[in-house]
Design a protein around this motif. Sequence first.
Motif, PDB file in Angstrom:
ATOM      1  N   PRO A 112      -5.322  -3.584  -8.004  1.00  0.00           N
ATOM      2  CA  PRO A 112      -6.777  -3.636  -8.106  1.00  0.00           C
ATOM      3  C   PRO A 112      -7.475  -2.382  -7.607  1.00  0.00           C
ATOM      4  CG  PRO A 112      -6.005  -5.033  -6.324  1.00  0.00           C
ATOM      5  CD  PRO A 112      -4.796  -4.554  -7.044  1.00  0.00           C
ATOM      6  N   ASP A 113      -6.772  -1.550  -6.849  1.00  0.00           N
ATOM      7  CA  ASP A 113      -7.393  -0.341  -6.319  1.00  0.00           C
ATOM      8  C   ASP A 113      -6.435   0.840  -6.483  1.00  0.00           C
ATOM      9  OD1 ASP A 113      -8.911   1.572  -5.079  1.00  0.00           O
ATOM     10  OD2 ASP A 113      -9.086   0.508  -3.180  1.00  0.00           O
TER      11      ASP A 113
ATOM     12  N   SER B 244     -12.290  -5.678  -4.913  1.00  0.00           N
ATOM     13  CA  SER B 244     -10.947  -5.419  -4.388  1.00  0.00           C
ATOM     14  C   SER B 244     -10.985  -5.357  -2.880  1.00  0.00           C
ATOM     15  CB  SER B 244     -10.430  -4.095  -4.952  1.00  0.00           C
ATOM     16  OG  SER B 244      -9.162  -3.773  -4.389  1.00  0.00           O
ATOM     17  N   GLU B 245      -9.812  -5.555  -2.317  1.00  0.00           N
ATOM     18  CA  GLU B 245      -9.685  -5.380  -0.874  1.00  0.00           C
ATOM     19  C   GLU B 245      -9.502  -3.893  -0.566  1.00  0.00           C
ATOM     20  OE1 GLU B 245      -7.523  -9.302  -1.934  1.00  0.00           O
ATOM     21  OE2 GLU B 245      -7.595  -7.267  -2.731  1.00  0.00           O
ATOM     22  N   LYS B 246     -10.123  -3.447   0.503  1.00  0.00           N
ATOM     23  CA  LYS B 246     -10.008  -2.057   0.937  1.00  0.00           C
ATOM     24  C   LYS B 246      -9.467  -2.031   2.356  1.00  0.00           C
ATOM     25  CE  LYS B 246     -12.518  -0.408  -2.608  1.00  0.00           C
ATOM     26  NZ  LYS B 246     -11.976   0.517  -3.631  1.00  0.00           N
ATOM     27  N   LEU B 247      -8.651  -1.042   2.659  1.00  0.00           N
ATOM     28  CA  LEU B 247      -8.148  -0.862   4.014  1.00  0.00           C
ATOM     29  C   LEU B 247      -8.345   0.602   4.355  1.00  0.00           C
ATOM     30  CD1 LEU B 247      -6.736  -2.399   6.312  1.00  0.00           C
ATOM     31  CD2 LEU B 247      -4.566  -1.578   5.406  1.00  0.00           C
TER      32      LEU B 247
ATOM     33  N   ASN C 255     -13.555  -7.540   7.494  1.00  0.00           N
ATOM     34  CA  ASN C 255     -12.794  -8.786   7.524  1.00  0.00           C
ATOM     35  C   ASN C 255     -11.667  -8.769   8.547  1.00  0.00           C
ATOM     36  OD1 ASN C 255     -13.797  -8.430   4.495  1.00  0.00           O
ATOM     37  ND2 ASN C 255     -13.708 -10.594   4.997  1.00  0.00           N
ATOM     38  N   ASN C 256     -11.131  -7.567   8.788  1.00  0.00           N
ATOM     39  CA  ASN C 256     -10.067  -7.490   9.770  1.00  0.00           C
ATOM     40  C   ASN C 256      -9.992  -6.098  10.352  1.00  0.00           C
ATOM     41  OD1 ASN C 256      -7.895  -5.889   8.216  1.00  0.00           O
ATOM     42  ND2 ASN C 256      -8.335  -7.563   6.808  1.00  0.00           N
TER      43      ASN C 256
ATOM     44  N   TYR D 147       0.842  -1.201   0.000  1.00  0.00           N
ATOM     45  CA  TYR D 147       0.000   0.000   0.000  1.00  0.00           C
ATOM     46  C   TYR D 147       0.880   1.254   0.000  1.00  0.00           C
ATOM     47  CZ  TYR D 147      -3.493  -3.243   1.985  1.00  0.00           C
ATOM     48  OH  TYR D 147      -4.340  -4.299   2.219  1.00  0.00           O
TER      49      TYR D 147
ATOM     50  N   GLY E 231     -10.305  -3.608   7.345  1.00  0.00           N
ATOM     51  CA  GLY E 231     -10.169  -4.180   6.017  1.00  0.00           C
ATOM     52  C   GLY E 231     -11.458  -4.873   5.599  1.00  0.00           C
ATOM     53  N   TYR E 232     -11.842  -4.677   4.338  1.00  0.00           N
ATOM     54  CA  TYR E 232     -13.054  -5.327   3.849  1.00  0.00           C
ATOM     55  C   TYR E 232     -12.955  -5.463   2.339  1.00  0.00           C
ATOM     56  CZ  TYR E 232     -14.526  -0.554   2.612  1.00  0.00           C
ATOM     57  OH  TYR E 232     -14.593   0.715   2.096  1.00  0.00           O
ATOM     58  N   TYR E 233     -13.870  -6.238   1.771  1.00  0.00           N
ATOM     59  CA  TYR E 233     -13.897  -6.446   0.326  1.00  0.00           C
ATOM     60  C   TYR E 233     -15.033  -5.622  -0.275  1.00  0.00           C
ATOM     61  CZ  TYR E 233     -10.795 -10.383   1.165  1.00  0.00           C
ATOM     62  OH  TYR E 233      -9.740 -11.164   1.544  1.00  0.00           O
TER      63      TYR E 233
ATOM     64  N   TYR F 127       0.365   5.318   1.104  1.00  0.00           N
ATOM     65  CA  TYR F 127      -0.472   6.323   1.751  1.00  0.00           C
ATOM     66  C   TYR F 127       0.284   7.647   1.738  1.00  0.00           C
ATOM     67  CZ  TYR F 127      -3.504   2.652   3.594  1.00  0.00           C
ATOM     68  OH  TYR F 127      -4.368   1.594   3.718  1.00  0.00           O
TER      69      TYR F 127
ATOM     70  N   LEU G 192      -4.153   9.471   7.443  1.00  0.00           N
ATOM     71  CA  LEU G 192      -3.550   8.732   6.334  1.00  0.00           C
ATOM     72  C   LEU G 192      -4.486   8.735   5.131  1.00  0.00           C
ATOM     73  CD1 LEU G 192      -2.268   5.815   8.518  1.00  0.00           C
ATOM     74  CD2 LEU G 192      -0.846   7.432   7.303  1.00  0.00           C
TER      75      LEU G 192
ATOM     76  N   PHE H 165      -8.521   3.737   7.177  1.00  0.00           N
ATOM     77  CA  PHE H 165      -8.049   4.206   8.470  1.00  0.00           C
ATOM     78  C   PHE H 165      -9.022   5.212   9.069  1.00  0.00           C
ATOM     79  CE2 PHE H 165      -3.674   2.779   9.271  1.00  0.00           C
ATOM     80  CZ  PHE H 165      -3.438   2.098   8.093  1.00  0.00           C
TER      81      PHE H 165
ATOM     82  N   TYR I 210      -3.183   0.406  -3.904  1.00  0.00           N
ATOM     83  CA  TYR I 210      -2.983  -0.916  -3.313  1.00  0.00           C
ATOM     84  C   TYR I 210      -2.534  -1.886  -4.388  1.00  0.00           C
ATOM     85  CZ  TYR I 210      -4.600  -5.600  -1.865  1.00  0.00           C
ATOM     86  OH  TYR I 210      -4.705  -6.944  -1.605  1.00  0.00           O
TER      87      TYR I 210
ATOM     88  N   GLN J 224      -7.113  -3.485  12.666  1.00  0.00           N
ATOM     89  CA  GLN J 224      -5.771  -3.352  13.222  1.00  0.00           C
ATOM     90  C   GLN J 224      -5.678  -2.035  13.980  1.00  0.00           C
ATOM     91  OE1 GLN J 224      -2.595  -4.685  10.441  1.00  0.00           O
ATOM     92  NE2 GLN J 224      -4.190  -4.846   8.880  1.00  0.00           N
TER      93      GLN J 224
ATOM     94  N   PHE K  68      -5.215   7.247   1.571  1.00  0.00           N
ATOM     95  CA  PHE K  68      -4.917   6.097   0.718  1.00  0.00           C
ATOM     96  C   PHE K  68      -4.609   6.537  -0.705  1.00  0.00           C
ATOM     97  CE2 PHE K  68      -5.095   1.990  -1.128  1.00  0.00           C
ATOM     98  CZ  PHE K  68      -5.867   2.080  -2.275  1.00  0.00           C
TER      99      PHE K  68
ATOM    100  N   PHE L 227      -3.653  -9.931   2.274  1.00  0.00           N
ATOM    101  CA  PHE L 227      -4.542  -8.836   2.666  1.00  0.00           C
ATOM    102  C   PHE L 227      -4.941  -8.952   4.135  1.00  0.00           C
ATOM    103  CE2 PHE L 227      -7.620  -5.681   2.681  1.00  0.00           C
ATOM    104  CZ  PHE L 227      -8.840  -6.176   3.098  1.00  0.00           C
ATOM    105  N   SER L 228      -5.414 -10.103   4.553  1.00  0.00           N
ATOM    106  CA  SER L 228      -5.874 -10.255   5.934  1.00  0.00           C
ATOM    107  C   SER L 228      -4.739 -10.715   6.834  1.00  0.00           C
ATOM    108  CB  SER L 228      -7.054 -11.236   5.990  1.00  0.00           C
ATOM    109  OG  SER L 228      -8.199 -10.665   5.427  1.00  0.00           O
TER     110      SER L 228
END
Lengths: 113, 111
Positions: free
Chosen positions: A55-56, B96-99, B30-31, A33, B90-92, A35, A43, B101, A48, B33, A45, A98-99
């Motif tokens: 993909p993003d 795509s995966e997104k994170l 999904n997660n 990533y 984090g989620y889909y 940022y 932060l 903050f 990614y 942090q 974004f 990712f996770s």
Amino acid sequence: GAGVSQSPSNKVTEKGKDVELRCDPISGHTALYWYRQSLGQGLEFLIYFQGNSAPDKSGLPSDRFSAERTGGSVSTLTIQRTQQEDSAVYLCASSLVFSSPLHFGNGTRLTVT
Amino acid sequence: GIQVEQSPPDLILQEGANSTLRCNFSDSVNNLQWFHQNPWGQLINLFYIPSGTKQNGRLSATTVATERYSLLYISSSQTTDSGVYFCAVGYYAGGSEKLVFGKGMKLTVNP
């Protein structure tokens, strides 16, 4: 290396010049990533990568910004025709997948004069 | 997208006090942090905690995913705990995966 490495740590450039920022993620980490953090702010974004694919890209602020990742490892963020509003700390982070826990580099402080 | 809200936005403590930081999120994730950004700007991952409770020394975290919040506890605070604390989820979405903050929470611990 043991952690995420970013270079240069500081970069001062004149308005209108192009800059390249480099990120070496932790070995084996597939997710990467970028940022941006302005002084005292949160932060923002940018982009990614999963492997070499992005993909993003939704966070790239303009078409002056681009990024690539090669060999599933090193990534470079390029800013063309820099503007003063591009001044910020650019942070790179990676995770195994990712996770999984995300690890940040120390950032590149970009100053556009 | 999912909204992430942190509270309180700022907190000032005396050394030795305890504190609780909260992170609310608007949908299933999904997660999750927690990170600490020290006064020199370094971001350190404190916990990867999509659910349940974890402890690391004076710090512990609990995520209740079904109720869409997470808590970070700091006990017997020290001046080195000062800095900004971020949670990230984090989620889909959209293939795509997104994170994402939160905006962060500034903690100042005075000696």
